[in-house]
Design an enzyme around this catalytic site. Structure first.
Site, PDB file in Angstrom:
ATOM      1  N   SER A 152     -53.789   7.045  25.062  1.00  0.00           N
ATOM      2  CA  SER A 152     -53.328   8.335  24.683  1.00  0.00           C
ATOM      3  C   SER A 152     -53.860   9.245  25.992  1.00  0.00           C
ATOM      4  CB  SER A 152     -54.152   8.785  23.604  1.00  0.00           C
ATOM      5  OG  SER A 152     -53.859  10.089  23.294  1.00  0.00           O
ATOM      6  N   GLY A 153     -52.731  10.109  26.268  1.00  0.00           N
ATOM      7  CA  GLY A 153     -52.982  10.879  27.409  1.00  0.00           C
ATOM      8  C   GLY A 153     -52.632  10.437  28.888  1.00  0.00           C
ATOM      9  N   SER A 163     -50.462  14.396  21.810  1.00  0.00           N
ATOM     10  CA  SER A 163     -50.679  12.926  21.679  1.00  0.00           C
ATOM     11  C   SER A 163     -49.659  12.498  20.551  1.00  0.00           C
ATOM     12  CB  SER A 163     -51.947  12.378  21.368  1.00  0.00           C
ATOM     13  OG  SER A 163     -52.089  11.191  21.039  1.00  0.00           O
ATOM     14  N   SER A 164     -48.811  11.332  20.929  1.00  0.00           N
ATOM     15  CA  SER A 164     -47.869  10.875  20.001  1.00  0.00           C
ATOM     16  C   SER A 164     -48.598   9.972  18.976  1.00  0.00           C
ATOM     17  CB  SER A 164     -46.841   9.903  20.578  1.00  0.00           C
ATOM     18  OG  SER A 164     -45.982  10.696  21.647  1.00  0.00           O
ATOM     19  N   GLY A 222     -51.200   2.509  23.653  1.00  0.00           N
ATOM     20  CA  GLY A 222     -51.574   1.465  24.458  1.00  0.00           C
ATOM     21  C   GLY A 222     -52.925   0.689  23.554  1.00  0.00           C
ATOM     22  N   GLU A 226     -56.402   0.261  22.410  1.00  0.00           N
ATOM     23  CA  GLU A 226     -57.338   1.175  21.907  1.00  0.00           C
ATOM     24  C   GLU A 226     -58.682   0.508  21.746  1.00  0.00           C
ATOM     25  OE1 GLU A 226     -56.229   3.870  18.771  1.00  0.00           O
ATOM     26  OE2 GLU A 226     -54.626   4.778  20.055  1.00  0.00           O
TER      27      GLU A 226
END
Length: 1081
Positions: A110-111, A163-164, A390, A392
């Site tokens: 994320s990001g 963030s998705s 991705g 995590e």
């Protein structure tokens, strides 16, 4: 492209290494250092063969312009510097020209910029494909689907402001010409738990804030909403606004995008009504209500939000209210109805909110698919774009991280398989011998998770379906039994003895060795999140709604289609979706974009090595480089290779007449490159070691320098000859023009000289006449001046005696006036501050001003005190009045008073109105609570204290049990006669009741509190303000009597020393004496 045309290459003007396959030596440190060097020069894209690494720059870069699109259009992948457009162009041309379906896999945490990367890919494809009214409409609809999905599926997190919170796979369909026909979107695992709860520093989905900020007042009125975020429990307030994000403007963008995609106005209104209903649903609160059978039943406290929600959805209020109080369980032909307690009611409310929002999101995706799907049934070419979470690894990993990481394991598996397959196919196509490459196969980890018999997901489903008591602990026990011997599974409670003493592994957790590293998962919530249970009563209540969209979202609520089967678990559905996705990807040619986040601060120009290293590891980038380098590190077609290096050999320079392959063979033979360092394919030259390529590049650089010197020499000679001939031709023209110019100049000089002589003569005559006139005028002025001075002297001599008589007084008045003026100007510059406690004042400059100096100081102090008081609010005035009353009562009388001066009087110290523990107690008190605190009630038998909740209103005081909230005593203030306290620093006080009153049956109350000053002050002010009762007397003495039922006990306060760290100690000496030992200050 003609042979004389200048070509560029990936290797030209290279910062660091543009392709990681060529890095030498290869190590994790050199890999990261190369990324850092390129990032610092705004080179955010780097290749690993055909894989693109994308670094998030956290700033806008001028590399996405229309000129850049044209620059990369129809160019070879390695022809220009690394760019995401190169990959998009390669994929699009392979799809259009070679009829190969493509997929672009975008991964990263994320990001890292996955969503932006997918936008760049889609915008490039839209820019380079065909034009036309219908084609442009399709392209616009495909692009405008992004703002809609982002509004409903994206949220602000601590790592990313946009963030998705769902995985997205879009298939873009093209015709035989390469023009887009439409698309199909698939979504995976929306993070619906965010609807009801957000971590600190994060916020709910964008659409909630956009609706409240950007909708018109009329729209909000129809939706029964208010703009204030704080009125909705589901919206976090600590991050309600995001810097740089205009929610109101985003809402207008979303409305416009929905219109372009094809949403009708009534559909948009229905969607907004459901969003408003979710907000209203979060405001429902429940209270327990006892039934005759001894069980508690939940009831809704305030039914206003329920009423408004039911009006929005067209549901009867009684139907939904009953669904939150009862649950019906059906088994074959039997129905059992049970009541829901408060906890179960809150669970049902949150489950309904999550299901309502997630089903709305799925409906939006399906509705967009209806609008953007291809209208023709002919065969279509497909390009898929996968934007998915991705790998995590958080401090606290739960069910969501487990299935996300499972998805990434599958993507890693397919990534290695497809990369190796692509390599092998190219080697076979070029006639190069293929050698097997050793690599880590993560199939064993995928099997641990997805195996149908003893995989973790299968056991989780089995545990959820098992009758009896099912908890997260029983699920962990089952894992410990089945997976104990698995080499990638770790648990403290497993049979493997080496983890029994591993203190980094808590008892309620298990750890999996993923390809990206070890991840610790906490089993708490696994069973509930996998069940994702929604009570059938709520589904049926939703189906009864008159709202058209609700019936579509809850088809299982139809009584005619009651299905007694248990719904599929979340894990089963996600595993099936991932399986379908993998099958889809295997049928397409893959293209990879690996997104990396350079820092956690969302700031430009910051590169955190540890964070980047962590992402490089779990993205498996080093493994990818090793796979690419296992055979031949670099390969290039013969034509561009010969064109680039032909200047290194006399036979090939400047033009090679034969086939390109023969030219390359002559070139490498002439350079004496070892035969084992390269291999000849059918259409490409394969180079094994990057050092060989860098040797060729260094030779080329030296040769280019020599060629540049030769070109400069020839150019300088031509330039000098051309310049000389031009000078020779120009000299004749210049000479002719000069002679003409010289004669003109000579004539002009003679003429100007004559004019100068004439002007000098005329000037001399005029100056002579002027001097004569000035002399005459000065003589006349001198006579007048002398006469005036003489008359003045005579007048001054006559009036001198009168001037001397009044001069002293005038000089004195003038001097005093100047001193006063200087004093006031100095005072203006040195005035003290406006604070009433500031005692400074400028020193007086002269002694005779002392009286006025002090009076001005007094007037200024009174004026600034008045200004300070005028700023007080009513609440602040009341606070100061209480502090003033406390001063009058206790100053110089009670040793505890000084420590209370700096403490504000809050009143409510237990949050009686907010704390659910004391809600029942709060409802029993009729009047407004003026003070709520925990005090100690002193036991007369042993002198020990018991904690009690002390509530004070305008009419009574209440003592209640701290744990249960049960009222122990309620005393009207009319029955209170006086209050006794000591002079020392203790918190003891006695509430003495009037003899014969109803409250005096059990005797007086002896209490202790650290906030004694505030309690007694409020009691005294209530008595003083009431006209119905006499003022409460305050007795301050170190010895007083307290009535305990029939006995009177003397309470005596004596100074003492603290023992064992304790403060005030109370002991029973005999039946008539309680002794309180107070430590000396």
């Amino acid at each position: 492209m003609s042979k004389m045309e200048v070509k560029t290459s990936l290797l030209d003007n290279m910062i660091g290494v543009g392709d990681m396959v060529l890095i030498e030596p290869l190590s994790e440190d050199t890999f990261i250092e190369n990324l850092r060097k390129r990032f610092e020069h705004n080179e955010i894209y780097t290749y690993i063969g055909s894989v693109v690494i994308s670094m998030n720059p956290y700033k806008s870069l001028p590399i996405y312009t229309a000129e850049k699109v044209e620059e990369y259009r129809n160019r070879n992948f390695y022809e220009l510097s690394p760019h995401i457009y190169a990959l998009a162009d390669e994929a699009y041309r392979s799809l259009r020209d070679q009829d190969k379906d493509q997929c672009i896999l975008i991964t990263g945490e994320s990001g890292a910029g996955k969503t932006e990367a997918s936008k760049f890919v889609m915008s490039y494809v839209a820019a380079v494909c065909g034009k036309g009214q219908e084609v442009n409409k399709v392209k616009e609809q495909l692009l405008q689907s992004n703002p809609v999905l982002e509004a409903f599926g994206n949220a602000k997190t601590v790592r990313n402001d946009n963030s998705s919170r769902f995985g997205k796979y879009m298939d873009i369909e093209f015709d035989f010409k390469g023009d887009p026909l439409g698309g199909v979107i698939s979504n995976y695992l929306l993070e619906k738990s965010r609807v009801v709860k957000q971590p600190r520093g994060e916020r709910n989905f964008h659409i909630f804030y956009q609706l409240l900020s950007g909708a018109s007042d009329d729209t909000l009125k129809k939706l029964k909403l208010d703009r204030d975020f704080s009125k909705y429990n589901y919206l976090s307030l600590d991050s309600a606004t995001v810097n740089g994000l205009d929610d109101a403007a985003c809402f207008r963008t979303v409305r416009n995008a929905m219109q372009i995609v094809g949403f009708m106005e009534d559909e948009v209104q229905s969607v907004l009504e459901l969003v408003a209903a979710v907000l209203k649903l979060g405001n429902l609160e429940f209270k327990p209500e006892s039934r005759c059978n001894g069980f508690d039943e939940s009831r809704i406290k305030d039914k206003n939000d329920l009423k408004e929600m039911c009006e929005l959805l067209g549901i009867e209020q009684s139907v939904l209210e009953r669904a939150f109080s009862f649950r019906t369980v059906e088994a074959k032909m039997e129905k059992v109805s049970t009541t829901l307690n408060v906890a179960q009611a809150y669970y049902a409310r949150d489950a309904l909110a999550k299901n309502l929002y997630s089903r709305l999101f799925s409906w939006l995706v399906n509705r967009i698919n209806e609008s953007i799907k291809a209208q023709t049934k002919s065969r279509k070419k497909v390009m898929g774009v996968l934007d998915i979470y991705g790998f995590e690894i958080f401090e606290d990993n739960s069910f969501e991280q487990f299935i996300i990481n499972y998805c990434n394991e599958k993507l890693q598996q397919i990534f290695i398989e497809l990369t190796l397959r692509e390599e092998q196919e190219e080697y076979i196509r070029e006639g190069i011998e293929w050698t097997n490459i050793e690599y880590f196969n993560n199939a064993i980890i995928c099997d641990l998770i997805e195996n149908n018999k003893n995989g973790i997901l299968a056991m989780l489903d089995e545990e959820c379906l098992r009758p009896g008591t099912v908890t997260d602990e029983t699920f962990l026990d089952k894992l410990n039994t089945v997976c104990a011997e698995h080499q990638h599974f770790e648990s403290r409670q497993s049979k493997n003895s080496k983890f029994l003493t591993d203190h980094s592994l808590p008892h309620n957790c298990f750890r999996i060795q993923h390809y990206a590293g070890k991840v610790l998962y906490r089993v708490e919530g696994f069973v509930d999140k996998n069940n994702d249970l929604l009570y059938r009563d709520l589904s049926q209540a939703m189906y009864k709604a008159n709202h058209s969209l609700i019936k579509i979202l809850f088809p299982e609520g139809n009584p005619a289609k009651v299905n007694l089967k248990r719904p599929l678990t979340a894990g089963f559905q996600f595993r099936a979706s991932v399986g379908t996705l993998m099958k889809n990807l295997l049928t397409k040619n893959p293209n990879y974009i690996r997104c990396i986040k350079p820092n956690d601060k969302k700031a430009a120009h910051i590169f955190t090595d540890s964070l980047v290293c962590h992402q490089v590891r779990y993205l498996g980038l080093m493994e990818n480089v090793r796979v690419r380098r296992a055979g031949y590190a670099f390969r290039q077609a013969y034509e561009p290779c010969l064109e680039r290096y032909k200047m290194l050999c006399k036979q090939t320079w400047p033009h090679w007449k034969g086939p390109a392959r023969e030219g390359v063979e002559v070139l490498l033979k002439n350079l004496q490159v070892a035969a084992e360092e390269f291999a000849y394919g059918r259409s490409k030259i394969f180079i094994r070691n990057p050092r060989t390529l860098f040797f060729l590049e260094e030779k080329r650089r030296q040769c280019l320098e020599d060629l540049a010197t030769l070109i400069q020499k020839i150019y300088r000679g031509w330039k000098c000859r051309t310049h000389f001939l031009l000078l020779k031709k120009s000299q004749v023209v210049v000479a002719a023009w000069y002679r003409r110019f010289a004669q003109q100049k000579k004539y002009q000089n003679i003429r100007s000289s004559a004019l100068v002589v004439q002007s000098y003569i005329r000037g001399w005559k005029a100056r002579k006449l002027l001097r004569e006139l000035k002399h005459k005028k000065r003589c006349e002025e001198a006579v007048t001046t002398i006469s005036a001075y003489w008359h003045g002297t005579q007048v001054r001599r006559e009036y001198r005696k009168f001037f001397r008589a009044n001069a002293g007084k005038k000089i004195y008045d003038f001097t005093i006036q100047r001193i006063m003026q200087k004093y006031f100007m100095g005072l203006k510059k040195t005035m003290p501050s406006m604070s009433p406690v500031d005692k400074s004042w400028p020193a007086r400059p002269y002694g005779f001003l002392d009286g006025m100096h002090q009076e001005l100081r007094r007037i200024f102090h009174l004026w600034r005190c008045k200004k300070y008081r005028s700023q007080f609010t009513e609440e602040k005035k009341a606070t100061y009045e209480e502090k003033l009353a406390a001063s009058e009562l206790f100053k110089d009388k009670k040793a505890l008073y000084p420590s209370s001066v700096g403490q504000p009087f809050k009143g409510d110290y237990v949050e009686i109105t907010k704390n659910p523990k004391y809600q029942k107690l709060n409802s029993l008190v009729e009047d407004k609570v003026l003070l709520a605190d925990v005090v100690s009630k002193i036991n007369r038998a042993n002198g020990k204290g018991a904690p009690r909740i002390f509530l004070l209103t305008k009419k009574s005081l209440v003592l209640a049990d701290q744990k249960t909230g049960q009222v122990k005593a309620s005393v009207p203030l009319l029955d209170l006669s006086s209050v006794s306290v000591s002079t020392q620093s203790d918190g003891f006080f006695a509430l003495k009741l009037k003899e014969g009153s109803t409250s005096a049956a059990k005797g007086d109350f002896l209490l202790s509190s650290d906030r004694l000053i505030e309690i007694i002050t409020k009691l005294h002010r209530i008595g003083a303000a009431s006209a119905e009762r006499n003022q409460i007397n305050i007795d301050i003495s170190d010895e007083f009597l307290v009535q305990f039922k029939q006995d009177k006990v003397c309470v005596k306060f004596i100074p003492g020393t603290p023992k064992n760290g304790n403060g005030v100690a109370c002991k029973r000496k005999n039946n008539r004496l309680l002794e309180v030992s107070v430590p000396s200050p």
